[in-house]
Motif scaffolding. Structure first.
Motif, PDB file in Angstrom:
ATOM      1  N   VAL A  86      -8.863 -39.544  17.312  1.00 37.10           N
ATOM      2  CA  VAL A  86      -8.318 -40.627  16.469  1.00 37.10           C
ATOM      3  C   VAL A  86      -8.996 -41.950  16.822  1.00 37.10           C
ATOM      4  O   VAL A  86      -9.611 -42.084  17.873  1.00 37.10           O
ATOM      5  N   GLU A  87      -8.843 -42.907  15.899  1.00 35.72           N
ATOM      6  CA  GLU A  87      -9.490 -44.203  16.101  1.00 35.72           C
ATOM      7  C   GLU A  87      -8.774 -45.023  17.177  1.00 35.72           C
ATOM      8  O   GLU A  87      -9.394 -45.544  18.086  1.00 35.72           O
ATOM      9  N   GLY A 103      -1.362 -30.415  20.380  1.00 37.01           N
ATOM     10  CA  GLY A 103      -2.484 -30.496  21.311  1.00 37.01           C
ATOM     11  C   GLY A 103      -2.532 -31.851  21.994  1.00 37.01           C
ATOM     12  O   GLY A 103      -1.513 -32.537  22.118  1.00 37.01           O
ATOM     13  N   VAL A 104      -3.726 -32.228  22.440  1.00 30.72           N
ATOM     14  CA  VAL A 104      -3.917 -33.531  23.080  1.00 30.72           C
ATOM     15  C   VAL A 104      -4.879 -34.376  22.231  1.00 30.72           C
ATOM     16  O   VAL A 104      -5.429 -33.889  21.239  1.00 30.72           O
ATOM     17  N   TYR A 105      -5.045 -35.634  22.626  1.00 24.72           N
ATOM     18  CA  TYR A 105      -5.842 -36.563  21.815  1.00 24.72           C
ATOM     19  C   TYR A 105      -7.101 -37.022  22.518  1.00 24.72           C
ATOM     20  O   TYR A 105      -7.255 -36.868  23.739  1.00 24.72           O
ATOM     21  N   HIS A 106      -7.980 -37.622  21.722  1.00 24.75           N
ATOM     22  CA  HIS A 106      -9.114 -38.357  22.264  1.00 24.75           C
ATOM     23  C   HIS A 106      -9.232 -39.629  21.420  1.00 24.75           C
ATOM     24  O   HIS A 106      -9.500 -39.558  20.221  1.00 24.75           O
ATOM     25  N   ILE A 141     -10.224 -31.578  16.250  1.00 31.84           N
ATOM     26  CA  ILE A 141      -9.814 -31.998  14.901  1.00 31.84           C
ATOM     27  C   ILE A 141     -10.160 -33.475  14.729  1.00 31.84           C
ATOM     28  O   ILE A 141      -9.690 -34.317  15.494  1.00 31.84           O
ATOM     29  N   LEU A 142     -10.977 -33.788  13.754  1.00 24.31           N
ATOM     30  CA  LEU A 142     -11.342 -35.181  13.504  1.00 24.31           C
ATOM     31  C   LEU A 142     -10.340 -35.791  12.529  1.00 24.31           C
ATOM     32  O   LEU A 142     -10.267 -35.384  11.373  1.00 24.31           O
ATOM     33  N   ALA A 143      -9.540 -36.732  13.015  1.00 28.17           N
ATOM     34  CA  ALA A 143      -8.540 -37.381  12.155  1.00 28.17           C
ATOM     35  C   ALA A 143      -8.895 -38.860  12.031  1.00 28.17           C
ATOM     36  O   ALA A 143      -8.233 -39.728  12.588  1.00 28.17           O
ATOM     37  N   LEU A 144      -9.985 -39.128  11.318  1.00 31.34           N
ATOM     38  CA  LEU A 144     -10.454 -40.514  11.157  1.00 31.34           C
ATOM     39  C   LEU A 144     -10.262 -40.953   9.713  1.00 31.34           C
ATOM     40  O   LEU A 144     -10.124 -40.114   8.815  1.00 31.34           O
ATOM     41  N   SER A 145     -10.253 -42.250   9.501  1.00 31.48           N
ATOM     42  CA  SER A 145     -10.017 -42.786   8.166  1.00 31.48           C
ATOM     43  C   SER A 145     -11.057 -42.279   7.167  1.00 31.48           C
ATOM     44  O   SER A 145     -12.209 -42.038   7.530  1.00 31.48           O
ATOM     45  N   ALA A 146     -10.632 -42.137   5.917  1.00 27.32           N
ATOM     46  CA  ALA A 146     -11.517 -41.636   4.863  1.00 27.32           C
ATOM     47  C   ALA A 146     -12.332 -42.777   4.266  1.00 27.32           C
ATOM     48  O   ALA A 146     -12.297 -43.046   3.073  1.00 27.32           O
ATOM     49  N   THR A 147     -13.070 -43.463   5.158  1.00 27.50           N
ATOM     50  CA  THR A 147     -13.914 -44.581   4.730  1.00 27.50           C
ATOM     51  C   THR A 147     -15.355 -44.273   5.106  1.00 27.50           C
ATOM     52  O   THR A 147     -15.625 -43.278   5.784  1.00 27.50           O
ATOM     53  N   VAL A 148     -16.275 -45.135   4.695  1.00 27.05           N
ATOM     54  CA  VAL A 148     -17.681 -44.935   5.058  1.00 27.05           C
ATOM     55  C   VAL A 148     -17.814 -44.908   6.576  1.00 27.05           C
ATOM     56  O   VAL A 148     -18.489 -44.041   7.144  1.00 27.05           O
ATOM     57  N   GLU A 149     -17.131 -45.847   7.254  1.00 25.40           N
ATOM     58  CA  GLU A 149     -17.209 -45.909   8.714  1.00 25.40           C
ATOM     59  C   GLU A 149     -16.629 -44.633   9.338  1.00 25.40           C
ATOM     60  O   GLU A 149     -17.190 -44.095  10.300  1.00 25.40           O
TER      61      GLU A 149
END
Lengths: 203, 203
Positions: A86-87, A103-106, A141-149
């Motif tokens: 996560v961000e 699970g756990v996070y990063h 699991i990649l849980a990042l914003s659905a933006t260009v970045e």
């Protein structure tokens, strides 16, 4: 804004440094504090200072934590073979609130954004492949914003993880629960068509 | 909201005690502070504490002030024969911002509101008639909100001042500058008709 008190002016200026809080709102907040007991204002000031003086970044996952290791990383009931990337801390909290992830996070602390001068080395990414390899992680699991970045950062992380055996997935993008088709933007709708899942009458 | 850090939780709870700031906004503010330098957060905390420890109420007019007497009361160029009665410091600032008033103020610190348990003795009203008589004040301008509480308070103050020779006036109520007749509520429109002023082509 003309102030007749330097002390009030300083407090208003300080509070209006918050994003989304202008001088008028800050003055309203100060007026509120003026009416509260001294102990309450002192408590607030102390709570803010503690954020900078007592808070750690978890040595394992990088989230803000009261101790060297965060509550999630030391929790034996969490599945250490699944890491959710996560961000920041508020995204972590949003996912925790769903109660769907055990699970756990990063926490990487931002997104790659050349426009803002944020490169991969400014983020907590390099430690992730080591963590995956050392701890036998099976899925990231990649849980990042659905933006260009967010997309750029996901691509970068996925590339970094090709040397590991972990499966890399990203959270589904589609129409919101409760969303009506006719109001969904075409890119989201297109994605949700491409990423359709089998419909089972038993689930 | 589930927190994995007590320190963050305390800060969020503290900031969400502000009127109009919920837990989500408070978390956003805390996330902002986490990214700021320690000195900036310490400055903010200090600015808040000073509001309660260093601020006085002006001995003369009752407004918040850095010293025993406020900047306006000690200013020799202000007209001491005109007193403008306001509810609180932010109303005083709003009137100062108009640059239309060169007299001094009397801050009563609230409005009479039996529903909220606020009576005349809870407010800074009793000192006003003495001030008017001792200092030869010629006009008292009541600049209170156009609400039931404001009207009640104005009536009470005006009664208290009948024993003095000062003229008592209240600020005009009518349509806002830029306001269109068709959108003005009927009570305001009715008042603005009753309190019409002579139209002069020279003014």
């Amino acid at each position: 804004m003309q102030f007749t008190s330097q002390i009030v002016e300083r407090a208003v200026e300080s509070l209006s440094s918050f994003p989304g809080i202008g001088k008028r709102t800050a003055l309203r907040l100060v007026m509120y504090l003026l009416k509260r007991p001294e102990i309450e204002v002192a408590d607030m000031a102390h709570a803010l200072i503690r954020l900078k003086t007592e808070l750690h970044l978890c040595k394992e996952c990088g989230t803000v934590s009261d101790h060297e290791l965060c509550e999630i990383c030391i929790n034996p009931s969490r599945d250490k073979t699944q890491i959710c990337v996560v961000e920041d801390f508020s995204d972590l909290m949003a996912i925790e609130a769903t109660a769907q992830f055990k699970g756990v996070y990063h926490v990487i602390g931002g997104l790659i954004s050349p426009m803002d001068g944020v490169g991969p080395s400014d983020l907590n990414i390099e430690t992730l492949p080591h963590r995956v390899m050392d701890q036998g992680v099976q899925e990231v699991i990649l849980a990042l914003s659905a933006t260009v970045e967010g997309d750029t950062t996901m691509y970068y992380i996925a590339k970094k993880l090709t040397s590991t055996t972990a499966k890399v997935s990203n959270i589904a993008r589609g129409i919101s629960v409760g969303g009506e088709i006719e109001y969904v933007d075409e890119i989201t709708l297109g994605r949700s068509l491409l990423q359709r899942t089998e419909y089972s009458v038993n689930s």
